[in-house]
Design a protein around this motif. Structure first.
Motif, PDB file in Angstrom:
ATOM      1  N   ALA A  23     -12.257   5.340  -9.217  1.00 35.04           N
ATOM      2  CA  ALA A  23     -10.877   4.851  -9.207  1.00 35.04           C
ATOM      3  C   ALA A  23      -9.962   5.827  -9.945  1.00 35.04           C
ATOM      4  O   ALA A  23      -8.840   6.097  -9.494  1.00 35.04           O
ATOM      5  CB  ALA A  23     -10.806   3.465  -9.828  1.00 35.04           C
TER       6      ALA A  23
ATOM      7  N   ALA B 213     -10.617  -4.050  -5.973  1.00 34.38           N
ATOM      8  CA  ALA B 213     -11.756  -3.781  -5.092  1.00 34.38           C
ATOM      9  C   ALA B 213     -12.806  -4.881  -5.252  1.00 34.38           C
ATOM     10  O   ALA B 213     -13.337  -5.385  -4.249  1.00 34.38           O
ATOM     11  CB  ALA B 213     -12.357  -2.410  -5.389  1.00 34.38           C
TER      12      ALA B 213
ATOM     13  N   LEU C  62      -3.918   1.735 -14.093  1.00 31.03           N
ATOM     14  CA  LEU C  62      -3.909   1.665 -12.629  1.00 31.03           C
ATOM     15  C   LEU C  62      -5.321   1.756 -12.075  1.00 31.03           C
ATOM     16  O   LEU C  62      -5.670   1.023 -11.136  1.00 31.03           O
ATOM     17  CB  LEU C  62      -3.036   2.775 -12.036  1.00 31.03           C
ATOM     18  CG  LEU C  62      -1.536   2.644 -12.231  1.00 31.03           C
ATOM     19  CD1 LEU C  62      -0.836   3.908 -11.739  1.00 31.03           C
ATOM     20  CD2 LEU C  62      -1.000   1.419 -11.517  1.00 31.03           C
ATOM     21  N   ALA C  63      -6.133   2.625 -12.641  1.00 34.29           N
ATOM     22  CA  ALA C  63      -7.519   2.762 -12.178  1.00 34.29           C
ATOM     23  C   ALA C  63      -8.295   1.476 -12.436  1.00 34.29           C
ATOM     24  O   ALA C  63      -9.067   1.024 -11.580  1.00 34.29           O
ATOM     25  CB  ALA C  63      -8.193   3.950 -12.857  1.00 34.29           C
TER      26      ALA C  63
ATOM     27  N   ALA D  74       0.837  -1.207   0.000  1.00 40.70           N
ATOM     28  CA  ALA D  74       0.000   0.000   0.000  1.00 40.70           C
ATOM     29  C   ALA D  74       0.870   1.255   0.000  1.00 40.70           C
ATOM     30  O   ALA D  74       0.584   2.213  -0.728  1.00 40.70           O
ATOM     31  CB  ALA D  74      -0.942  -0.003   1.204  1.00 40.70           C
TER      32      ALA D  74
ATOM     33  N   PHE E  66       2.328   1.736  -3.448  1.00 38.10           N
ATOM     34  CA  PHE E  66       1.317   2.238  -4.375  1.00 38.10           C
ATOM     35  C   PHE E  66       1.077   3.728  -4.152  1.00 38.10           C
ATOM     36  O   PHE E  66       1.009   4.502  -5.113  1.00 38.10           O
ATOM     37  CB  PHE E  66       0.018   1.438  -4.235  1.00 38.10           C
ATOM     38  CG  PHE E  66      -1.041   1.865  -5.209  1.00 38.10           C
ATOM     39  CD1 PHE E  66      -0.922   1.578  -6.556  1.00 38.10           C
ATOM     40  CD2 PHE E  66      -2.149   2.557  -4.777  1.00 38.10           C
ATOM     41  CE1 PHE E  66      -1.884   1.974  -7.459  1.00 38.10           C
ATOM     42  CE2 PHE E  66      -3.131   2.965  -5.676  1.00 38.10           C
ATOM     43  CZ  PHE E  66      -2.998   2.674  -7.023  1.00 38.10           C
ATOM     44  N   LYS E  67       0.982   4.135  -2.903  1.00 40.10           N
ATOM     45  CA  LYS E  67       0.795   5.560  -2.606  1.00 40.10           C
ATOM     46  C   LYS E  67       1.977   6.377  -3.124  1.00 40.10           C
ATOM     47  O   LYS E  67       1.801   7.483  -3.644  1.00 40.10           O
ATOM     48  CB  LYS E  67       0.618   5.777  -1.097  1.00 40.10           C
ATOM     49  CG  LYS E  67      -0.721   5.332  -0.577  1.00 40.10           C
ATOM     50  CD  LYS E  67      -0.812   5.551   0.920  1.00 40.10           C
ATOM     51  CE  LYS E  67      -2.137   5.030   1.450  1.00 40.10           C
ATOM     52  NZ  LYS E  67      -2.248   5.238   2.900  1.00 40.10           N
TER      53      LYS E  67
ATOM     54  N   ILE F 106      -9.099   8.659  -7.754  1.00 37.97           N
ATOM     55  CA  ILE F 106      -8.070   8.274  -6.785  1.00 37.97           C
ATOM     56  C   ILE F 106      -6.693   8.335  -7.443  1.00 37.97           C
ATOM     57  O   ILE F 106      -5.742   8.897  -6.895  1.00 37.97           O
ATOM     58  CB  ILE F 106      -8.348   6.868  -6.222  1.00 37.97           C
ATOM     59  CG1 ILE F 106      -9.597   6.885  -5.343  1.00 37.97           C
ATOM     60  CG2 ILE F 106      -7.137   6.338  -5.447  1.00 37.97           C
ATOM     61  CD1 ILE F 106     -10.152   5.506  -5.012  1.00 37.97           C
ATOM     62  N   VAL F 107      -6.581   7.768  -8.627  1.00 38.64           N
ATOM     63  CA  VAL F 107      -5.289   7.704  -9.321  1.00 38.64           C
ATOM     64  C   VAL F 107      -4.834   9.086  -9.787  1.00 38.64           C
ATOM     65  O   VAL F 107      -3.660   9.440  -9.627  1.00 38.64           O
ATOM     66  CB  VAL F 107      -5.358   6.715 -10.511  1.00 38.64           C
ATOM     67  CG1 VAL F 107      -4.122   6.817 -11.386  1.00 38.64           C
ATOM     68  CG2 VAL F 107      -5.546   5.286  -9.995  1.00 38.64           C
TER      69      VAL F 107
ATOM     70  N   TRP G  42      -7.036  -1.541 -12.621  1.00 42.41           N
ATOM     71  CA  TRP G  42      -6.526  -2.529 -11.670  1.00 42.41           C
ATOM     72  C   TRP G  42      -7.096  -2.275 -10.281  1.00 42.41           C
ATOM     73  O   TRP G  42      -7.365  -3.213  -9.527  1.00 42.41           O
ATOM     74  CB  TRP G  42      -5.003  -2.503 -11.633  1.00 42.41           C
ATOM     75  CG  TRP G  42      -4.347  -2.827 -12.943  1.00 42.41           C
ATOM     76  CD1 TRP G  42      -4.905  -3.461 -14.028  1.00 42.41           C
ATOM     77  CD2 TRP G  42      -3.009  -2.514 -13.323  1.00 42.41           C
ATOM     78  NE1 TRP G  42      -3.992  -3.556 -15.043  1.00 42.41           N
ATOM     79  CE2 TRP G  42      -2.817  -2.986 -14.644  1.00 42.41           C
ATOM     80  CE3 TRP G  42      -1.957  -1.878 -12.686  1.00 42.41           C
ATOM     81  CZ2 TRP G  42      -1.613  -2.848 -15.318  1.00 42.41           C
ATOM     82  CZ3 TRP G  42      -0.749  -1.743 -13.357  1.00 42.41           C
ATOM     83  CH2 TRP G  42      -0.583  -2.230 -14.659  1.00 42.41           C
ATOM     84  N   TYR G  43      -7.277  -1.012  -9.931  1.00 46.45           N
ATOM     85  CA  TYR G  43      -7.849  -0.636  -8.637  1.00 46.45           C
ATOM     86  C   TYR G  43      -9.281  -1.162  -8.534  1.00 46.45           C
ATOM     87  O   TYR G  43      -9.662  -1.752  -7.514  1.00 46.45           O
ATOM     88  CB  TYR G  43      -7.832   0.893  -8.515  1.00 46.45           C
ATOM     89  CG  TYR G  43      -7.748   1.433  -7.111  1.00 46.45           C
ATOM     90  CD1 TYR G  43      -8.837   1.378  -6.255  1.00 46.45           C
ATOM     91  CD2 TYR G  43      -6.593   2.038  -6.641  1.00 46.45           C
ATOM     92  CE1 TYR G  43      -8.784   1.890  -4.979  1.00 46.45           C
ATOM     93  CE2 TYR G  43      -6.522   2.563  -5.362  1.00 46.45           C
ATOM     94  CZ  TYR G  43      -7.617   2.487  -4.537  1.00 46.45           C
ATOM     95  OH  TYR G  43      -7.548   2.994  -3.270  1.00 46.45           O
TER      96      TYR G  43
END
Length: 95
Positions: free
Chosen positions: A63, A51, A43-44, A11, A14-15, A66-67, A46-47
């Motif tokens: 997502a 989930a 990435l979105a 995590a 990733f951040k 977020i990305v 995959w997010y």
């Protein structure tokens, strides 16, 4: 390393990746695709997939927010530049 520690480290990585991409808004998605085979949109996706695997619902648009750190349309308006002919040709050659 136990599973909890490993998940916490993943995590954090990733951040850090998202933070790095946020600091490099000049790097366009097509450049990422051409060089690395993935982009912010990947990435979105995959997010969303992760989930779903965890039994959670997350829309693709959420997502991407977020990305990208903001709504995608806003990021696109502020930071996306038109792809060059060279970038498009490289992208087509990768397929």
């Amino acid at each position: 390393m136990d599973k909890t520690d490993n998940s916490a480290i993943e995590a954090a990585v990733f951040k850090r990746l998202l933070s790095h991409l946020d600091s490099r808004k000049d790097v366009q998605n097509i450049e990422l695709m051409n060089l690395a085979g993935f982009c912010r949109n990947c990435l979105a996706k995959w997010y969303v997939s992760a989930a779903e695997e965890a039994g959670k619902k997350l829309s693709y648009e959420n997502a991407r927010e977020i990305v990208y750190g903001m709504p995608y349309d806003e990021w696109k308006e502020k930071h996306q530049t038109p792809a060059t002919a060279e970038q498009l040709a490289a992208f087509e050659n990768r397929k």
